[in-house]
Design a protein around this motif. Sequence first.
Motif, PDB file in Angstrom:
ATOM      1  N   ASN A  44       0.698  -1.233  -0.021  1.00 50.95           N
ATOM      2  CA  ASN A  44       0.082  -0.080  -0.064  1.00 50.95           C
ATOM      3  C   ASN A  44       0.864   1.263   0.015  1.00 50.95           C
ATOM      4  OD1 ASN A  44      -2.423  -1.300  -0.060  1.00 50.95           O
ATOM      5  ND2 ASN A  44      -2.832  -1.457   2.053  1.00 50.95           N
ATOM      6  N   ARG A  45       2.050   1.316   0.806  1.00 54.05           N
ATOM      7  CA  ARG A  45       2.788   2.536   0.728  1.00 54.05           C
ATOM      8  C   ARG A  45       3.347   2.556  -0.577  1.00 54.05           C
ATOM      9  NH1 ARG A  45       4.256   7.355   2.350  1.00 54.05           N
ATOM     10  NH2 ARG A  45       6.290   7.413   2.996  1.00 54.05           N
ATOM     11  N   LEU A  46       4.058   1.638  -1.263  1.00 50.93           N
ATOM     12  CA  LEU A  46       4.658   1.667  -2.556  1.00 50.93           C
ATOM     13  C   LEU A  46       3.735   2.267  -3.362  1.00 50.93           C
ATOM     14  CD1 LEU A  46       7.094   1.261  -4.432  1.00 50.93           C
ATOM     15  CD2 LEU A  46       6.101  -1.230  -4.326  1.00 50.93           C
ATOM     16  N   ARG A  47       2.439   1.668  -3.588  1.00 54.30           N
ATOM     17  CA  ARG A  47       1.194   2.068  -4.391  1.00 54.30           C
ATOM     18  C   ARG A  47       1.124   3.559  -4.241  1.00 54.30           C
ATOM     19  NH1 ARG A  47      -3.410   2.816  -3.562  1.00 54.30           N
ATOM     20  NH2 ARG A  47      -3.653   1.619  -1.715  1.00 54.30           N
ATOM     21  N   GLN A  48       0.707   3.966  -2.994  1.00 50.66           N
ATOM     22  CA  GLN A  48       0.458   5.450  -2.762  1.00 50.66           C
ATOM     23  C   GLN A  48       1.798   6.094  -3.218  1.00 50.66           C
ATOM     24  OE1 GLN A  48      -2.472   6.737  -1.540  1.00 50.66           O
ATOM     25  NE2 GLN A  48      -1.320   8.715  -1.843  1.00 50.66           N
ATOM     26  N   LEU A  49       3.077   6.061  -3.043  1.00 53.23           N
ATOM     27  CA  LEU A  49       4.099   6.688  -3.183  1.00 53.23           C
ATOM     28  C   LEU A  49       4.338   6.961  -4.990  1.00 53.23           C
ATOM     29  CD1 LEU A  49       6.653   5.755  -0.576  1.00 53.23           C
ATOM     30  CD2 LEU A  49       5.452   7.883  -0.780  1.00 53.23           C
ATOM     31  N   VAL A  50       4.059   5.823  -5.513  1.00 54.77           N
ATOM     32  CA  VAL A  50       4.127   5.713  -7.001  1.00 54.77           C
ATOM     33  C   VAL A  50       3.085   6.452  -7.625  1.00 54.77           C
ATOM     34  CG1 VAL A  50       4.240   4.274  -9.021  1.00 54.77           C
ATOM     35  CG2 VAL A  50       5.646   3.712  -7.090  1.00 54.77           C
ATOM     36  N   GLU A  82      -6.428  11.010  -9.918  1.00 56.77           N
ATOM     37  CA  GLU A  82      -6.285   9.847  -8.713  1.00 56.77           C
ATOM     38  C   GLU A  82      -6.491   8.650  -9.304  1.00 56.77           C
ATOM     39  OE1 GLU A  82      -7.258   8.976  -4.084  1.00 56.77           O
ATOM     40  OE2 GLU A  82      -8.594  10.140  -5.283  1.00 56.77           O
ATOM     41  N   LEU A  83      -7.541   8.340  -9.988  1.00 58.75           N
ATOM     42  CA  LEU A  83      -7.716   6.976 -10.497  1.00 58.75           C
ATOM     43  C   LEU A  83      -6.660   6.374 -11.623  1.00 58.75           C
ATOM     44  CD1 LEU A  83     -11.514   7.036 -10.801  1.00 58.75           C
ATOM     45  CD2 LEU A  83     -10.302   5.482  -9.306  1.00 58.75           C
ATOM     46  N   ARG A  84      -6.320   7.204 -12.438  1.00 56.88           N
ATOM     47  CA  ARG A  84      -5.337   7.240 -13.566  1.00 56.88           C
ATOM     48  C   ARG A  84      -4.049   6.690 -12.809  1.00 56.88           C
ATOM     49  NH1 ARG A  84      -5.702  11.266 -18.003  1.00 56.88           N
ATOM     50  NH2 ARG A  84      -3.856   9.968 -18.917  1.00 56.88           N
ATOM     51  N   ALA A  85      -3.540   7.537 -11.869  1.00 51.00           N
ATOM     52  CA  ALA A  85      -2.250   7.532 -10.973  1.00 51.00           C
ATOM     53  C   ALA A  85      -2.444   6.299 -10.282  1.00 51.00           C
ATOM     54  CB  ALA A  85      -2.178   8.669 -10.077  1.00 51.00           C
ATOM     55  N   HIS A  86      -3.279   5.702  -9.644  1.00 51.48           N
ATOM     56  CA  HIS A  86      -3.159   4.609  -8.995  1.00 51.48           C
ATOM     57  C   HIS A  86      -3.472   3.329  -9.916  1.00 51.48           C
ATOM     58  CE1 HIS A  86      -3.335   5.620  -4.772  1.00 51.48           C
ATOM     59  NE2 HIS A  86      -3.786   6.743  -5.033  1.00 51.48           N
ATOM     60  N   GLY A  93      -0.732   0.592  -9.640  1.00 48.49           N
ATOM     61  CA  GLY A  93      -0.852  -0.733  -9.257  1.00 48.49           C
ATOM     62  C   GLY A  93      -0.232  -1.567 -10.388  1.00 48.49           C
ATOM     63  N   ALA A  94      -0.239  -1.170 -11.610  1.00 47.42           N
ATOM     64  CA  ALA A  94       0.531  -1.905 -12.787  1.00 47.42           C
ATOM     65  C   ALA A  94       1.828  -1.910 -12.720  1.00 47.42           C
ATOM     66  CB  ALA A  94       0.127  -1.260 -14.072  1.00 47.42           C
ATOM     67  N   LEU A 146       3.828  -5.487 -12.160  1.00 49.85           N
ATOM     68  CA  LEU A 146       5.053  -5.877 -13.037  1.00 49.85           C
ATOM     69  C   LEU A 146       6.229  -6.150 -12.233  1.00 49.85           C
ATOM     70  CD1 LEU A 146       6.602  -5.499 -15.753  1.00 49.85           C
ATOM     71  CD2 LEU A 146       6.833  -3.040 -15.047  1.00 49.85           C
ATOM     72  N   VAL A 147       6.591  -5.402 -11.286  1.00 52.24           N
ATOM     73  CA  VAL A 147       7.819  -5.664 -10.683  1.00 52.24           C
ATOM     74  C   VAL A 147       7.503  -7.002  -9.620  1.00 52.24           C
ATOM     75  CG1 VAL A 147       9.206  -4.910  -8.464  1.00 52.24           C
ATOM     76  CG2 VAL A 147       8.772  -3.451 -10.250  1.00 52.24           C
ATOM     77  N   THR A 148       6.382  -7.095  -9.223  1.00 50.08           N
ATOM     78  CA  THR A 148       6.073  -8.354  -8.451  1.00 50.08           C
ATOM     79  C   THR A 148       6.139  -9.605  -9.429  1.00 50.08           C
ATOM     80  OG1 THR A 148       4.609  -7.300  -6.931  1.00 50.08           O
ATOM     81  CG2 THR A 148       4.446  -9.638  -7.197  1.00 50.08           C
ATOM     82  N   CYS A 149       5.701  -9.542 -10.708  1.00 53.46           N
ATOM     83  CA  CYS A 149       5.906 -10.838 -11.412  1.00 53.46           C
ATOM     84  C   CYS A 149       7.280 -10.971 -11.822  1.00 53.46           C
ATOM     85  CB  CYS A 149       5.065 -10.497 -12.626  1.00 53.46           C
ATOM     86  SG  CYS A 149       5.271 -11.708 -14.112  1.00 53.46           S
ATOM     87  N   TRP A 150       8.053  -9.848 -12.212  1.00 45.86           N
ATOM     88  CA  TRP A 150       9.363  -9.906 -12.645  1.00 45.86           C
ATOM     89  C   TRP A 150      10.218 -10.871 -11.482  1.00 45.86           C
ATOM     90  CZ3 TRP A 150      13.266  -5.872 -10.989  1.00 45.86           C
ATOM     91  CH2 TRP A 150      14.243  -5.966 -11.278  1.00 45.86           C
ATOM     92  N   LEU A 151      10.007 -10.359 -10.064  1.00 42.75           N
ATOM     93  CA  LEU A 151      10.684 -10.863  -8.896  1.00 42.75           C
ATOM     94  C   LEU A 151      10.351 -12.103  -8.671  1.00 42.75           C
ATOM     95  CD1 LEU A 151      10.598  -7.509  -6.665  1.00 42.75           C
ATOM     96  CD2 LEU A 151      12.596  -8.440  -7.821  1.00 42.75           C
TER      97      LEU A 151
END
Length: 192
Positions: free
Chosen positions: A118-124, A146-150, A154-155, A159-164
């Motif tokens: 959640n913190r990472l999503r908010q900061l990005v 706000e919706l586009r930013a989130h 989230g994408a 993406l990073v999670t899938c890669w890792l």
Amino acid sequence: MARRTDPRVLRTRALLRAAALELAAERELHSITIANVAERATVNRATVYQHYQDLDELMLDAMEDELAGLIGLAARCPLVVLPAEMPQGFLDMFRHVETEATLYRRMLGPCGSPRFVNRLRQLVAEQVALQLVEAGAGRADEAGVELRAHCSAGAFIGLVTCWLLRPDWLPAEEAAAHAWQGLHLGGGKSAG
């Protein structure tokens, strides 16, 4: 006037954060207990609870410097108006994650930290929103921005999670190149 934090409190929190990160580098988060952190930091369990409500809060605090580095890179990378060629800043974000891949894998993985995600999503999302406003997409307080930013944030996390978590690990350069190509195919707005 801001109250000055006792240096002993700062030292204890630094010990706890370092112990938590060491343990997370060694094993999955679900196998780490407050007692493990206390033992590694050479304090008692009650001391840990004086500073942190639970392990998730401690891990989030321990990862703040890591997050600050990643968000600093995101702030310098075009995430809304995409140049044709992948910018160095985009690759730098992947390289940053790669340097602490084990920690990111543990924080974002199936037994990871919801607070961290959640913190990472908010900061990005905050960085993307700033770029959307700069690109003329609207005001920061508008629902669409706000919706586009989130959505973008989230994408990025997905993406990073899938890669890792992929069993066939790709170096940062390859992962970033595939991601950049995906952004262009996915309809990202291009510059020029």
